[in-house]
Enzyme design. Structure first.
Site, PDB file in Angstrom:
ATOM      1  N   LYS A  74      67.665   0.560  -7.364  1.00 44.45           N
ATOM      2  CA  LYS A  74      67.002   0.734  -6.326  1.00 44.45           C
ATOM      3  C   LYS A  74      65.642   0.375  -6.091  1.00 44.45           C
ATOM      4  O   LYS A  74      64.746   1.135  -6.370  1.00 44.45           O
ATOM      5  CB  LYS A  74      67.296   2.295  -5.938  1.00 44.45           C
ATOM      6  N   GLY A 117      57.364   4.669 -10.717  1.00 44.64           N
ATOM      7  CA  GLY A 117      56.716   4.936  -9.307  1.00 44.64           C
ATOM      8  C   GLY A 117      55.651   6.107  -9.367  1.00 44.64           C
ATOM      9  O   GLY A 117      54.985   6.150 -10.366  1.00 44.64           O
ATOM     10  N   SER A 118      55.429   6.961  -8.520  1.00 44.53           N
ATOM     11  CA  SER A 118      54.306   7.893  -8.431  1.00 44.53           C
ATOM     12  C   SER A 118      54.625   9.142  -9.268  1.00 44.53           C
ATOM     13  O   SER A 118      55.927   9.557  -9.522  1.00 44.53           O
ATOM     14  CB  SER A 118      54.098   8.182  -6.958  1.00 44.53           C
ATOM     15  N   THR A 119      53.803   9.825  -9.613  1.00 43.62           N
ATOM     16  CA  THR A 119      54.188  11.183 -10.450  1.00 43.62           C
ATOM     17  C   THR A 119      54.557  12.122  -9.487  1.00 43.62           C
ATOM     18  O   THR A 119      55.594  12.833 -10.128  1.00 43.62           O
ATOM     19  CB  THR A 119      52.477  11.594 -10.887  1.00 43.62           C
ATOM     20  N   GLY A 134      58.475  11.074  -9.549  1.00 45.18           N
ATOM     21  CA  GLY A 134      58.901  11.335 -11.019  1.00 45.18           C
ATOM     22  C   GLY A 134      59.232  12.926 -11.401  1.00 45.18           C
ATOM     23  O   GLY A 134      60.185  13.034 -11.974  1.00 45.18           O
ATOM     24  N   CYS A 180      49.237   0.240 -11.279  1.00 43.07           N
ATOM     25  CA  CYS A 180      49.051   1.318 -12.049  1.00 43.07           C
ATOM     26  C   CYS A 180      48.122   1.548 -13.267  1.00 43.07           C
ATOM     27  O   CYS A 180      47.539   2.662 -13.809  1.00 43.07           O
ATOM     28  CB  CYS A 180      50.619   1.829 -12.549  1.00 43.07           C
ATOM     29  N   GLU A 209      44.340   8.913  -8.094  1.00 39.57           N
ATOM     30  CA  GLU A 209      44.869   7.559  -8.129  1.00 39.57           C
ATOM     31  C   GLU A 209      44.425   6.958  -6.552  1.00 39.57           C
ATOM     32  O   GLU A 209      45.256   7.514  -5.800  1.00 39.57           O
ATOM     33  CB  GLU A 209      46.238   7.296  -8.427  1.00 39.57           C
TER      34      GLU A 209
END
Ligand code: NDP
Length: 488
Positions: free
Chosen positions: A176, A229-231, A234, A285, A383
């Site tokens: 994906k 991907g992003s926290t 996640g 990242c 971030e």
């Protein structure tokens, strides 16, 4: 190149049509560059079923390592053959400068070839020290059907940090990609199939993460989820994986420290400071987005970095000499600019940049540097994922270690010093999966990437990354007469 249109790639072929599509306009020019099938849960179900069948009944996991190596090397050859096309797709969909896109696709080839070599080395361990009539075999097996979810900043490269390693182990995958940048995932799946990867082993479904990403992570037939991907997402993935107790690997956000000591090669460190935050538009990242400079050299060093930053070329990503391209979309541009405003409001000193590039069709931000940033400021902690650097000064080794570790993240850190004692001490005390000394955002397929704290867990690349796609089955074998336990 005319607008590319992609339907889902399931069971070795592109489907005839899709119910609806997501349009992708170039973030640099505003032109329509691609249309991706907008997947629904039923599409994802079909892709997972294809992968399940390919893994449970197909030839791929049963092939010898040598056969998988040969096919993966053919895949690498085809990626090389289609180099220019893949580069163009990455530039158009991501808005990154072409020289960095070329580096990405060259990196993909290296990753596939390295993973191909690992297919021949897949092995376990034998214990012959358990007693004369006992032997144990720790048999390494592919983990099964793997869900791979990827972000938009390195669409091809991050995918190739996962797919060839999974394939080398004998797994089947369902990908994906990000809804903004799905083109290269489709192209790579088609090339892998052309190289001989059997139908159903490499499937791609595009669409919204909240719909098909979520359904993939909750799917009962998935054995392993590898997410980058992003926290924030996640955390969602961890929750979804709990439904069927599925193994996960998470490569998440970062806020890395780039630490410059007075005894460093300062010319190299100035370039390293620029590379740290402006590489890939700052949408990276492992960006060295927090620069720590030892006080005794700080004024001069920061002035040099700032002067060089102001000269960087922002604009058309197809120009060979462009340094910074476009932010991925206008929403992200607004997020970056809002954090710049917060930096000003909270009292950081703006040295250069701080604005969008006026009179352009794209989402361009000036290279921006803030000095005198303190840990209590939002731009020190959050971030930004854009070309925005925060500078903090320090005096001692202990002080900078504490500052660097003051983050919810722990992905990578960088240190510049000619003193090996300084480099070793700081490397051991920094809380991150990755430390680089006297270089920055460097790497090789052999070297694993991992995070600690809010940057996630699990390995990508290297032998450790390969082993993520495997599991150990223990066979305990007794030979000869066995002493009864319940003898009476
Ligand atoms: P997101 O977390 O927003 O998205 C990542 C992927 O997850 C996308 O494909 C997205 O789909 C999908 N997704 C969204 N919602 C869900 C859901 N509920 N369930 C499953 N999947 C979902 O990250 P970005 O794409 O914005 O990428 C930037 C982030 O990635 C940054 O935080 C960056 O630090 C991190 N990153 C980490 C790396 C590492 O190695 N540690 C490397 C590169 C980036 P869609 O976008 O299509 O909706």
């Amino acid at each position: 190149m005319s607008t590319r249109q992609y339907t889902h790639f399931i069971n070795g072929r592109f489907e005839r049509e899709a119910a609806s599509y997501v349009d992708r306009t170039s973030p640099a020019s505003g032109e329509l560059v691609a249309r991706f099938a907008s997947g629904q849960v039923a599409d994802m179900d079909r892709a997972v079923a294809a992968a399940r069948a390919a893994f449970d009944h197909g030839p791929w996991p049963q092939m010898s390592g040598m056969q998988r190596t040969e096919i993966l090397n053919k895949f690498a050859d085809l990626v090389e053959k289609n180099f220019d096309r893949l580069v163009r797709i990455e530039v158009e969909e991501v808005g990154k400068p072409i020289r960095f896109a070329k580096g990405d696709i060259a990196g993909c080839v290296g990753l596939i070839r390295y993973a191909a070599s690992l297919a021949m080395q897949m092995s376990g361990t034998t214990y012959t020290n358990l007693g004369s009539n006992k032997t144990a075999l720790l048999m390494r097996e592919p983990v099964g059907v793997v869900a791979l979810i990827t972000p938009w900043n390195f669409p091809a490269l991050i995918l190739m940090q996962k797919v060839p390693f999974a394939l080398a182990a004998g797994c089947a995958v369902v990908v994906k990609p990000s809804e903004f940048t799905s083109g290269s995932a489709f192209e790579l799946a088609a090339l892998a199939t052309e190289a001989g990867v059997p139908d159903g082993v490499f499937n791609v479904v595009s669409g919204k993460g909240s719909v098909i990403g979520q359904s993939l992570t909750e799917h009962a037939d998935v054995d392993f989820i590898s997410f980058t991907g992003s926290t924030r997402i996640g955390q969602t993935v961890i929750e979804a994986s709990a439904k069927h107790i599925v193994k996960t690997s998470l490569e998440l956000g970062g806020k890395s420290a780039n630490i410059v000591f007075a005894d460093a090669d300062l010319d190299a460190a100035v370039d390293g400071a620029l590379m740290g935050v402006f590489f890939n538009n700052g949408e990276c990242c492992v960006s060295g987005s927090r620069l720590f400079v030892q006080s005794s050299i700080a004024d001069d060093f920061v002035r040099r970095v700032s002067e060089r930053a102001a000269l960087l070329k922002v604009g058309n990503p197809f120009d060979d000499d462009t340094d910074i391209g476009a932010m991925i979309d206008s929403k992200h541009l607004s997020k970056v600019m809002s954090l710049v405003d917060t930096g000003l409001t909270e009292g950081a000193k703006l040295l250069t940049g701080g604005n969008v590039v006026e009179n352009s069709a794209g989402n361009f931000v000036q290279p921006t540097i803030f000095d005198h940033v303190t840990p209590s400021m939002t731009i020190f902690q959050e971030e930004i994922f854009g070309p925005v650097l925060s500078v903090t000064r320090f005096d001692t080794l202990d002080e900078v270690i504490e500052l660097a570790n003051n983050s919810i993240y722990g992905l990578s850190n960088y240190v510049w010093s000619k003193n090996i004692d300084t480099v070793m001490t700081i490397s051991r005390r920094l809380k991150s999966g990755w430390v680089q000394a006297n270089t920055i955002i460097d790497g090789a397929p052999q070297l694993p990437l991992t995070g600690v704290k809010g940057s996630g867990f699990g390995y990508e690349m290297g032998q450790a990354g390969f082993e993520e796609f495997t599991q150990i089955k223990t066979l305990f074998l007794h030979t000869g007469p066995r002493e009864p336990v319940f003898a009476k």
